[in-house]
Design an enzyme around this catalytic site. Structure first.
Site, PDB file in Angstrom:
ATOM      1  N   ASP A 152       5.846   2.275  -0.152  1.00  0.00           N
ATOM      2  CA  ASP A 152       5.950   1.273  -1.211  1.00  0.00           C
ATOM      3  C   ASP A 152       5.712   1.892  -2.585  1.00  0.00           C
ATOM      4  OD1 ASP A 152       6.282  -1.253  -2.345  1.00  0.00           O
ATOM      5  OD2 ASP A 152       4.138  -1.696  -2.233  1.00  0.00           O
ATOM      6  N   TYR A 204      -5.477  -5.697   4.193  1.00  0.00           N
ATOM      7  CA  TYR A 204      -5.111  -6.597   3.089  1.00  0.00           C
ATOM      8  C   TYR A 204      -5.253  -8.044   3.541  1.00  0.00           C
ATOM      9  CZ  TYR A 204      -3.452  -2.589   0.480  1.00  0.00           C
ATOM     10  OH  TYR A 204      -3.393  -1.407  -0.212  1.00  0.00           O
TER      11      TYR A 204
END
Length: 691
Positions: free
Chosen positions: A246, A543
């Site tokens: 990412d 997360y």
């Protein structure tokens, strides 16, 4: 890896894919829990250290040749080649036109139009060409260099071309002669060009560098090329580069390019390991020399006042420093980051007469150890409170930039951060030097991010990964700030081949450098992770309330506490929360907090901190926020001009979360600082970075 080569053509489909490197390195012996794991939390006995020193170096024999940082000295010069280079992207359908027409044979301007391209920088964001920003394939750089007369006429001078970083696969010519090739976008490589520039002699030389940013299942990081074959929807030959990470795949000459000189008999490499016996610092050194078998070496260790505190002779030895100043992390000691200078002087007799070479290496005396529940620096428990970063900024992309670097370090110290991880690739050498200088502890990570395909666990991939770790250890082994190697980030470590892959990779890294623990960063389930048994420290990314249970901050504490307990019960190793965070767009506010508001980012961090404060009393040894600053990614519906999880914007302005972390990190620093007198608070109050 780098290799010498002769001229030729690259013949591959569009875009040409670089051939995999052939590594001669064999995997090292199976690794354990690290050199000092499980030891008493005191200093290491001098006799034991003296016995271990030669064994450490014997384990690292796979490394061939040194990669000392180029410096000016009485015997060495350097010439920076930063600035504007001629540039062209090969937009031909198969990206092979540059090789077919041999652009390297003549000045680039003679084969077509060129652009001015700043070096160092990524080429992607400098221009206004949409095609160039997302270009995949070969690009060409060229620079005419005027050479000092002595370099070209003195046959006792060795002239070396060094490229700090070329992403990803690079081929280099000097005056049309192929001198080097390198695979890997984040580590330096070089070529001895003495014979080329001293034949004539020449007053100048033309340097041509072709770079291909194509990623395959066997590169680091890996990627795939997807060909769109429906000609009713896509042009003929249309393809896209897919990745499993990412961040934007910036490309180009990202770090300084330079020429430097040494004598023909020269100091090729220096390896330093340090220990402590009560108040005495121990510096074991090994120096390798190239160019002659008949030489003398003198070694001196100087303190910061220039006083000689120890000296020795020969290519290997131990220096003992009474009442040594130790290298301590930032905010862990009232005098952090103390650096000595190891001065090495070579004298040799050659057919041309006497030759001398001189090199000075900064040395920090410190120890690193890992127990079942602590990470120790100099025998004291160390708690990582820091960040993950990226080499990323507006316009320059991943290009090295001194003002940006100094700004980032000023922000780190303002924040009270004592550590960062080089997510997800090795950073510039100058970054590591500042970490040594300021006491910022580093988890030094390879570019092994996005290893999720079964093909990426092949022997071909493993051999390349082993070579990359050799290059990384060779470059960064002497930095006291580097306390742990990370071989990968978020691999699919639950796949069957992952067990052998990471067992071999970690054992090899330990063989190269037994003085530091080794890890990789996981997001796999604790029961399924096949690589975790081989690491020294468990590094976990999570997360909660962002990528799942999004919007529900109330579930974080239970999720996180359960995860920590499962990992520790299974492996009995210290744990670092290596990534956590939430995206926020600066200026977006919502109360009650909603996702992407500054309040939600701050609230999510607070929930994590409640659990971290409980578990750091037991076995959690660190927390690294994701991320230091917003950064660019590929375009997708989930990314609005990049990833917004930074506590600073991409322009380095603070969000609300930055002030929350600043308060937390300074509080943690005050709890964990050692060897401070009653004047501690006064000392901190007088610091420009105090809270």
């Amino acid at each position: 890896m780098a290799r010498e080569a002769s001229g030729g053509h690259v013949t591959s489909r569009a875009p040409p894919r670089p051939a995999p490197p052939a590594s001669s390195a064999a995997p090292g012996p199976a690794g354990g829990r690290g050199l000092l794991a499980g030891r008493h939390e005191g200093s290491m006995h001098a006799g034991l250290w003296a016995a271990l020193g030669p064994l450490l170096w014997a384990c690292g024999l796979a490394l061939q040749g040194g990669m000392l940082y180029p410096q000016e000295s009485p015997s060495r010069e350097r010439k920076e080649l930063d600035g504007l280079w001629s540039f062209r992207a090969d937009f031909s359908e198969d990206r092979r036109q540059g090789f077919e027409r041999q652009w390297y044979r003549t000045p680039l301007r003679e084969s077509g139009p060129t652009l001015d391209m700043p070096v160092p920088s990524s080429f992607n964001d400098v221009g206004q060409d949409r095609q160039l920003r997302s270009f995949v394939g070969w690009v060409w750089y060229e620079r005419e260099v005027t050479l000092p007369q002595r370099w070209t006429q003195d046959l006792g001078t060795r002239v070396v071309l060094r490229i700090g970083s070329a992403h990803y696969h690079a081929i280099v010519w000097v005056n049309g002669v192929h001198v080097a090739e390198h695979e890997g976008g984040h580590l330096p490589f070089e070529a001895d060009i003495s014979k080329l520039v001293q034949s004539g002699p020449l007053s100048s030389c033309r340097i041509t560098i072709a770079i291909n940013n194509t990623l395959t299942p066997h590169t680091l990081p890996p990627g795939t090329i997807l060909y769109k074959t429906d000609i009713s929807k896509y042009p003929k030959g249309y393809f896209v580069q897919n990745t499993n990470f990412d961040f934007f795949n910036y490309a180009g000459l990202h770090r300084p390019v330079l020429l430097y000189t040494t004598p023909t008999t020269y100091i090729d490499d220096i390896t330093v390991t340090t220990g402590v016996d009560q108040d005495t610092g121990l510096v074991d050194y090994q120096v390798s020399v190239q160019g002659s078998e008949y030489f003398q070496l003198e070694v001196r260790l100087l303190d910061q006042e220039g006083k000689v505190v120890a000296q020795g002779t020969g290519g290997r030895g131990q220096l003992q420093v009474p009442n040594a100043h130790l290298w301590w992390p930032y905010l862990m000691h009232e005098h952090p980051a103390y650096l000595y200078s190891l001065e090495v002087r070579l004298t040799a007799q050659t057919a041309a007469g006497a030759v001398s070479d001189f090199y000075s290496l900064p040395v920090g005396i410190r120890t690193v150890a890992v127990t079942e529940h602590r990470f120790l620096i100099n025998g004291k428990p160390f708690y990582f409170h820091g960040v993950n970063k990226h080499e990323d900024a507006d316009i320059r992309g991943r290009g090295f930039d001194w003002p940006l670097l100094v700004k980032d370090f000023n922000l780190l110290r303002w924040l009270g951060a004592n550590a960062f991880r080089t997510s997800h690739y090795p950073y510039a050498e100058e970054v590591m030097q500042l970490c040594d200088r300021y006491g910022i502890v580093v988890i030094d990570e390879s570019p092994g991010v996005g290893i999720v395909l079964a093909q990426s666990y092949s022997n071909e991939s493993l051999q390349h990964h082993l070579q990359v770790m050799e290059e990384l250890v060779r470059r960064d082994k002497n930095h006291p700030a580097v306390v742990m190697w990370s071989v990968a980030n978020e691999p699919a470590s639950f796949l069957k081949p992952a067990g052998y892959y990471f067992k071999t990779l970690i054992a090899h890294t330990k063989a190269l450098d037994p003085s530091r623990p080794v890890t990789f960063v996981t997001n796999s389930n604790y029961e399924a992770d096949l690589g975790a048994p081989y690491v020294d420290v468990i590094c976990v990314n999570s997360y909660y309330s962002w990528y799942h249970d999004y919007g529900h901050l109330e579930v974080i504490q239970l999720h996180l506490a359960t995860e920590f307990e499962n990992w520790y019960r299974t492996y009995q190793k210290p744990i670092i929360q290596s990534e956590y965070g939430a995206g926020s767009i600066a200026g977006f506010h919502q109360d009650p907090p909603l996702m992407f508001s500054e309040e939600y980012q701050k609230g999510l961090l607070e929930q994590y901190h409640l659990v971290l404060d409980q578990k750091r009393k037991d076995y959690v040894v660190g927390e690294l926020i994701w991320n230091f600053a917003d950064f660019m990614t590929d375009q997708s519906p989930q990314r609005v001009l990049g990833n917004k999880k930074g506590i600073f914007t991409r322009q380095r302005q603070p969000k609300a979360a930055a002030f929350l972390l600043r308060e937390r990190y300074w509080k943690l620093a005050n709890e964990t600082m050692y060897h401070l007198s009653a004047a501690k608070s006064q000392c901190l109050e007088n610091s420009p970075f105090s809270f």
